[in-house]
Scaffold this motif. Structure first.
Motif, PDB file in Angstrom:
ATOM      1  N   LYS A  82      -6.261  14.462 -78.944  1.00 52.35           N
ATOM      2  CA  LYS A  82      -5.386  14.154 -77.659  1.00 52.35           C
ATOM      3  C   LYS A  82      -5.325  15.179 -77.221  1.00 52.35           C
ATOM      4  N   THR A  83      -5.748  16.165 -77.399  1.00 49.24           N
ATOM      5  CA  THR A  83      -6.668  17.239 -76.424  1.00 49.24           C
ATOM      6  C   THR A  83      -7.873  16.885 -75.172  1.00 49.24           C
ATOM      7  N   THR A  84      -8.057  15.274 -75.688  1.00 46.24           N
ATOM      8  CA  THR A  84      -9.038  14.604 -74.524  1.00 46.24           C
ATOM      9  C   THR A  84      -8.617  13.953 -73.558  1.00 46.24           C
ATOM     10  N   ARG A  85      -7.192  14.036 -73.485  1.00 50.39           N
ATOM     11  CA  ARG A  85      -6.644  12.811 -72.596  1.00 50.39           C
ATOM     12  C   ARG A  85      -5.399  13.795 -71.999  1.00 50.39           C
ATOM     13  N   ILE A  86      -5.312  13.894 -70.751  1.00 48.37           N
ATOM     14  CA  ILE A  86      -4.651  14.588 -70.380  1.00 48.37           C
ATOM     15  C   ILE A  86      -3.127  13.642 -69.960  1.00 48.37           C
ATOM     16  N   ASP A  87      -1.618  14.207 -70.299  1.00 49.61           N
ATOM     17  CA  ASP A  87      -0.200  13.315 -69.864  1.00 49.61           C
ATOM     18  C   ASP A  87      -0.928  12.229 -70.124  1.00 49.61           C
ATOM     19  N   ASN A  88      -1.368  11.675 -71.098  1.00 47.65           N
ATOM     20  CA  ASN A  88      -2.058  10.243 -71.213  1.00 47.65           C
ATOM     21  C   ASN A  88      -2.085   9.909 -70.140  1.00 47.65           C
ATOM     22  N   GLU A  89      -2.893   9.851 -68.832  1.00 47.25           N
ATOM     23  CA  GLU A  89      -3.276   9.270 -67.537  1.00 47.25           C
ATOM     24  C   GLU A  89      -4.178   8.476 -68.261  1.00 47.25           C
ATOM     25  N   GLU A  90      -4.492   7.630 -68.980  1.00 48.59           N
ATOM     26  CA  GLU A  90      -4.953   6.507 -69.227  1.00 48.59           C
ATOM     27  C   GLU A  90      -4.431   5.376 -69.028  1.00 48.59           C
ATOM     28  N   ASP A  91      -3.256   5.662 -68.881  1.00 45.56           N
ATOM     29  CA  ASP A  91      -1.900   4.653 -68.711  1.00 45.56           C
ATOM     30  C   ASP A  91      -0.990   5.356 -67.266  1.00 45.56           C
ATOM     31  N   LEU A  92      -1.678   6.248 -66.496  1.00 43.20           N
ATOM     32  CA  LEU A  92      -1.325   5.915 -65.320  1.00 43.20           C
ATOM     33  C   LEU A  92      -1.387   5.012 -63.758  1.00 43.20           C
ATOM     34  N   VAL A  93      -0.753   4.803 -63.278  1.00 48.52           N
ATOM     35  CA  VAL A  93      -1.207   3.756 -62.405  1.00 48.52           C
ATOM     36  C   VAL A  93      -0.698   4.457 -60.700  1.00 48.52           C
ATOM     37  N   LEU A  94      -1.970   4.833 -60.065  1.00 52.32           N
ATOM     38  CA  LEU A  94      -1.315   5.422 -58.678  1.00 52.32           C
ATOM     39  C   LEU A  94      -1.903   4.857 -57.536  1.00 52.32           C
ATOM     40  N   THR A  95      -1.276   4.978 -56.469  1.00 54.04           N
ATOM     41  CA  THR A  95      -0.981   4.083 -55.031  1.00 54.04           C
ATOM     42  C   THR A  95      -0.783   5.418 -54.076  1.00 54.04           C
ATOM     43  N   ASP A  96      -1.575   5.055 -53.044  1.00 52.23           N
ATOM     44  CA  ASP A  96      -1.716   6.510 -51.964  1.00 52.23           C
ATOM     45  C   ASP A  96       0.043   5.762 -51.165  1.00 52.23           C
ATOM     46  N   ALA A  97      -0.278   6.781 -49.962  1.00 49.06           N
ATOM     47  CA  ALA A  97       0.678   7.061 -49.319  1.00 49.06           C
ATOM     48  C   ALA A  97       0.661   5.664 -47.959  1.00 49.06           C
ATOM     49  N   GLY A  98       1.253   4.765 -47.719  1.00 48.82           N
ATOM     50  CA  GLY A  98       0.941   3.944 -46.822  1.00 48.82           C
ATOM     51  C   GLY A  98       0.285   2.468 -47.187  1.00 48.82           C
ATOM     52  N   ALA A  99      -0.193   2.909 -48.663  1.00 49.00           N
ATOM     53  CA  ALA A  99      -0.006   1.918 -49.103  1.00 49.00           C
ATOM     54  C   ALA A  99       1.124   0.173 -49.112  1.00 49.00           C
ATOM     55  N   ARG A 100       0.010  -0.635 -48.716  1.00 50.86           N
ATOM     56  CA  ARG A 100       0.892  -2.065 -48.254  1.00 50.86           C
ATOM     57  C   ARG A 100       1.203  -2.732 -49.147  1.00 50.86           C
ATOM     58  N   PHE A 101       2.200  -3.637 -49.281  1.00 53.22           N
ATOM     59  CA  PHE A 101       2.673  -4.202 -50.080  1.00 53.22           C
ATOM     60  C   PHE A 101       3.826  -5.832 -49.508  1.00 53.22           C
ATOM     61  N   PHE A 102       4.816  -6.142 -50.750  1.00 52.90           N
ATOM     62  CA  PHE A 102       5.549  -7.196 -50.415  1.00 52.90           C
ATOM     63  C   PHE A 102       6.755  -6.480 -51.096  1.00 52.90           C
ATOM     64  N   VAL A 103       8.108  -6.974 -49.874  1.00 56.13           N
ATOM     65  CA  VAL A 103       9.131  -6.672 -51.268  1.00 56.13           C
ATOM     66  C   VAL A 103      10.136  -8.331 -51.874  1.00 56.13           C
ATOM     67  N   TYR A 104      10.004  -8.393 -52.160  1.00 58.26           N
ATOM     68  CA  TYR A 104      10.887 -10.144 -52.188  1.00 58.26           C
ATOM     69  C   TYR A 104      11.829  -9.969 -52.952  1.00 58.26           C
ATOM     70  N   VAL A 105      13.290 -10.392 -51.434  1.00 56.41           N
ATOM     71  CA  VAL A 105      14.555  -9.864 -51.967  1.00 56.41           C
ATOM     72  C   VAL A 105      15.002 -11.921 -52.171  1.00 56.41           C
ATOM     73  N   GLU A 106      15.782 -11.904 -53.535  1.00 57.38           N
ATOM     74  CA  GLU A 106      16.396 -12.475 -53.228  1.00 57.38           C
ATOM     75  C   GLU A 106      17.114 -13.743 -52.336  1.00 57.38           C
ATOM     76  N   ALA A 107      18.056 -12.594 -51.777  1.00 62.16           N
ATOM     77  CA  ALA A 107      19.571 -13.069 -50.829  1.00 62.16           C
ATOM     78  C   ALA A 107      19.829 -11.992 -50.270  1.00 62.16           C
ATOM     79  N   LEU A 108      20.590 -11.409 -49.371  1.00 62.00           N
ATOM     80  CA  LEU A 108      21.312 -10.514 -49.138  1.00 62.00           C
ATOM     81  C   LEU A 108      22.983 -10.816 -48.764  1.00 62.00           C
ATOM     82  N   PRO A 109      23.803  -9.926 -49.467  1.00 63.00           N
ATOM     83  CA  PRO A 109      25.366 -10.262 -48.854  1.00 63.00           C
ATOM     84  C   PRO A 109      25.266 -10.656 -46.963  1.00 63.00           C
ATOM     85  N   GLY A 110      26.245 -11.828 -46.713  1.00 64.28           N
ATOM     86  CA  GLY A 110      26.450 -11.725 -45.423  1.00 64.28           C
ATOM     87  C   GLY A 110      27.905 -10.802 -44.426  1.00 64.28           C
TER      88      GLY A 110
END
Length: 162
Positions: free
Chosen positions: A134-162
């Motif tokens: 337990k002392t060799t891991r800080i906050d279970n960081e091996e399970d943590l995934v990070l991304t930087d501000a400004g990272a680009r991706f998509f949001v898939y939206v099924e539909a919006l109410p009209g």
């Protein structure tokens, strides 16, 4: 039919703890009867991680001061679920974890030696592997995934109410 909305994340995000995410629309897009202009905000929450990706569900957009309900999911450029990121902190936190593991080992040896009782010393040393792991891991960081501000991706939206 669904729509993929190109966005960039406003702030850096991590897979844990789950929390809010704001993504900014990169280019105008029409979803159903709603026009989402460039700069509109999509609001969502981190729901976890899958491999090196942060899973995010989006529930509403803010367009010209109005909240518009939606049901969206973050996708990488490859169409797979989640915002691509990188695992853990690496570097300095790895050094800190190693140092804390060494300190814990020294404390365990000191406690075992201070007992003056070989049976008690063996029991202390026998319990050590779990504590040291337990002392060799800080906050279970091996399970943590990070991304930087400004990272680009998509949001898939099924539909919006009209």
């Amino acid at each position: 039919a669904g729509v993929k909305i190109a966005v960039r994340v406003k702030d850096a995000i991590g897979s844990a703890p789950p929390g809010p995410v704001i993504a900014v629309v990169a280019a105008p897009v029409r979803v159903g009867a709603i026009d989402l202009p460039r700069g509109a905000e999509l609001h969502g929450r981190v729901t976890g991680a899958s491999g090196p990706r942060i899973l995010v569900d989006f529930t509403f957009a803010i367009v010209n001061g109005r909240n518009i309900q939606l049901n969206g999911t973050a996708l990488g450029a490859d169409g797979r679920a989640g915002v691509p990121g990188r695992r853990g902190f690496g570097g300095a936190s790895g050094l800190a974890a190693g140092a804390s593991g060494g300190a814990a080992q020294a404390l365990i040896e000191a406690a075992a030696g201070a007992t003056g009782n070989p049976v008690a010393a063996a029991a202390i040393r026998g319990a050590a592997p779990g504590a040291l792991d337990k002392t060799t891991r800080i906050d279970n960081e091996e399970d943590l995934v990070l991304t930087d501000a400004g990272a680009r991706f998509f949001v898939y939206v099924e539909a919006l109410p009209g």
